[in-house]
Design a protein around this motif. Structure first.
Motif, PDB file in Angstrom:
ATOM      1  N   ALA A 143       0.833  -1.215   0.000  1.00  0.00           N
ATOM      2  CA  ALA A 143       0.000   0.000   0.000  1.00  0.00           C
ATOM      3  C   ALA A 143       0.861   1.257   0.000  1.00  0.00           C
ATOM      4  N   ILE A 144       1.913   1.257   0.802  1.00  0.00           N
ATOM      5  CA  ILE A 144       2.814   2.417   0.836  1.00  0.00           C
ATOM      6  C   ILE A 144       3.497   2.596  -0.513  1.00  0.00           C
ATOM      7  N   TRP A 145       3.858   1.479  -1.138  1.00  0.00           N
ATOM      8  CA  TRP A 145       4.472   1.529  -2.467  1.00  0.00           C
ATOM      9  C   TRP A 145       3.502   2.145  -3.483  1.00  0.00           C
ATOM     10  N   LEU A 146       2.253   1.645  -3.509  1.00  0.00           N
ATOM     11  CA  LEU A 146       1.258   2.185  -4.436  1.00  0.00           C
ATOM     12  C   LEU A 146       0.990   3.671  -4.166  1.00  0.00           C
ATOM     13  N   GLY A 147       0.787   3.998  -2.891  1.00  0.00           N
ATOM     14  CA  GLY A 147       0.464   5.369  -2.539  1.00  0.00           C
ATOM     15  C   GLY A 147       1.595   6.335  -2.833  1.00  0.00           C
ATOM     16  N   THR A 148       2.809   5.952  -2.484  1.00  0.00           N
ATOM     17  CA  THR A 148       3.964   6.821  -2.714  1.00  0.00           C
ATOM     18  C   THR A 148       4.203   7.046  -4.198  1.00  0.00           C
ATOM     19  N   THR A 149       4.065   5.987  -4.985  1.00  0.00           N
ATOM     20  CA  THR A 149       4.249   6.100  -6.440  1.00  0.00           C
ATOM     21  C   THR A 149       3.238   7.071  -7.045  1.00  0.00           C
ATOM     22  N   SER A 150       1.979   6.950  -6.637  1.00  0.00           N
ATOM     23  CA  SER A 150       0.937   7.847  -7.152  1.00  0.00           C
ATOM     24  C   SER A 150       1.143   9.276  -6.671  1.00  0.00           C
ATOM     25  N   VAL A 158      -1.465   2.608 -10.746  1.00  0.00           N
ATOM     26  CA  VAL A 158      -1.936   1.350 -10.169  1.00  0.00           C
ATOM     27  C   VAL A 158      -1.385   0.196 -10.989  1.00  0.00           C
ATOM     28  N   THR A 159      -0.755  -0.760 -10.323  1.00  0.00           N
ATOM     29  CA  THR A 159      -0.219  -1.945 -10.982  1.00  0.00           C
ATOM     30  C   THR A 159      -0.893  -3.187 -10.427  1.00  0.00           C
ATOM     31  N   LYS A 160      -0.941  -4.254 -11.226  1.00  0.00           N
ATOM     32  CA  LYS A 160      -1.548  -5.504 -10.773  1.00  0.00           C
ATOM     33  C   LYS A 160      -0.814  -6.056  -9.563  1.00  0.00           C
ATOM     34  N   ALA A 161       0.520  -6.034  -9.618  1.00  0.00           N
ATOM     35  CA  ALA A 161       1.303  -6.567  -8.510  1.00  0.00           C
ATOM     36  C   ALA A 161       0.998  -5.817  -7.217  1.00  0.00           C
ATOM     37  N   GLY A 162       0.913  -4.490  -7.317  1.00  0.00           N
ATOM     38  CA  GLY A 162       0.646  -3.688  -6.134  1.00  0.00           C
ATOM     39  C   GLY A 162      -0.722  -3.972  -5.534  1.00  0.00           C
ATOM     40  N   PRO A 226     -10.733  -3.240 -15.429  1.00  0.00           N
ATOM     41  CA  PRO A 226      -9.367  -2.712 -15.531  1.00  0.00           C
ATOM     42  C   PRO A 226      -9.355  -1.281 -16.046  1.00  0.00           C
ATOM     43  N   GLY A 227      -8.552  -0.460 -15.389  1.00  0.00           N
ATOM     44  CA  GLY A 227      -8.447   0.933 -15.799  1.00  0.00           C
ATOM     45  C   GLY A 227      -9.475   1.850 -15.168  1.00  0.00           C
ATOM     46  N   GLU A 228     -10.480   1.278 -14.499  1.00  0.00           N
ATOM     47  CA  GLU A 228     -11.501   2.082 -13.832  1.00  0.00           C
ATOM     48  C   GLU A 228     -11.165   2.239 -12.340  1.00  0.00           C
ATOM     49  N   LEU A 229     -11.848   3.176 -11.683  1.00  0.00           N
ATOM     50  CA  LEU A 229     -11.583   3.460 -10.274  1.00  0.00           C
ATOM     51  C   LEU A 229     -12.703   2.984  -9.351  1.00  0.00           C
ATOM     52  N   TYR A 230     -13.493   2.022  -9.807  1.00  0.00           N
ATOM     53  CA  TYR A 230     -14.624   1.568  -9.003  1.00  0.00           C
ATOM     54  C   TYR A 230     -14.190   1.028  -7.638  1.00  0.00           C
TER      55      TYR A 230
END
Length: 256
Positions: A143-150, A158-162, A226-230
């Protein structure tokens, strides 16, 4: 009218982007009101509860308060200050901080609390605690990885792995907590009245089953659209659902 029509034609998916960004925080604020009432009830009825539990409950409540304030700042940025600016909806602003970072840190703290409870109830359950701990650490790092990257990019990255490393360990930890707490409390039933046992078991099952379901639903929404923010509808509220178990007055003083 022509200008509005052209704007919608240029951005045919604006509703798909705006709806999660607006409805997610609104649902989050609703749950925050419930949480405030619950914290008041807890502090009023159990002022002599153990300091460690009180500190943990109040600290997590402060984190939740900060997270709720950040979602409000996001709403102002997107829909008030940036009213009519569709391009602004693509910018993440504070959103990566309030979710996934803050919500997952809250989940990590509460899951660690339950992990400690499981270990206290049965010292031989160390292997279960280790699996829960590893899952909790994995999800918070992802989560920190995803959040920091964004946050650095200024947009949603957003990546699948994350997402998988965030949601799957979260669901696994909550499922293990629900199962382990239920089994251990039933084994230790001689130390509790039947009412207390039923109350604690029900709370544990309800809370952790719900949060596990939320994590799985987030994963399904991400994979199905995929690609949506739902999936962002639900990412805002996981921390508040877990905070319910931590601040529940019946929970903090009934167990060892």
């Amino acid at each position: 009218m022509a200008e509005n029509s052209n704007s919608r034609t240029a951005y045919p998916d604006v509703t798909k982007v705006a709806a999660p960004l607006l409805l997610g925080p609104l649902f989050n604020w609703t749950l925050y009101g419930v949480l405030c009432v619950q914290m008041y009830v807890y502090s009023y009825n159990f002022p002599k509860d153990r300091r460690s539990i009180k500190f943990l409950a109040y600290f997590v409540f402060l984190l939740d308060t900060a997270q709720t304030a950040l979602t409000g700042a996001d709403i102002y940025y997107w829909f008030v200050e940036g009213f009519g600016d569709v391009e602004r909806l693509k910018r993440s602003h504070f959103s990566p901080i309030d979710s996934p970072i803050t919500t997952t840190v809250i989940s990590f703290i509460v899951q660690g609390y339950f992990c400690y409870r499981i270990w206290l109830l049965n010292k031989r359950s160390l292997w279960i605690c280790l699996i829960i701990a590893i899952s909790a650490v994995t999800q918070v790092v992802a989560a920190i990885w995803l959040g920091t990257t964004s946050l650095i990019a200024g947009k949603y990255v957003v990546t699948k792995a994350g997402v998988y490393l965030w949601s799957i360990p979260s669901a696994l930890a909550d499922i293990l907590i629900a199962v382990a707490m239920t089994l251990l409390l039933r084994v230790a039933s001689s130390n509790f009245s039947s009412f207390v046992l039923i109350r604690v078991v029900r709370l544990t099952i309800e809370t952790n089953t719900l949060t596990a379901s939320l994590a799985i639903t987030i994963l399904v929404l991400y994979a199905a659209f995929p690609g949506e923010l739902y999936y962002m509808y639900l990412t805002k509220v996981i921390g508040k659902v877990l905070q319910h178990a931590l601040s529940e007055p019946q929970q903090s003083h009934l167990l060892p």
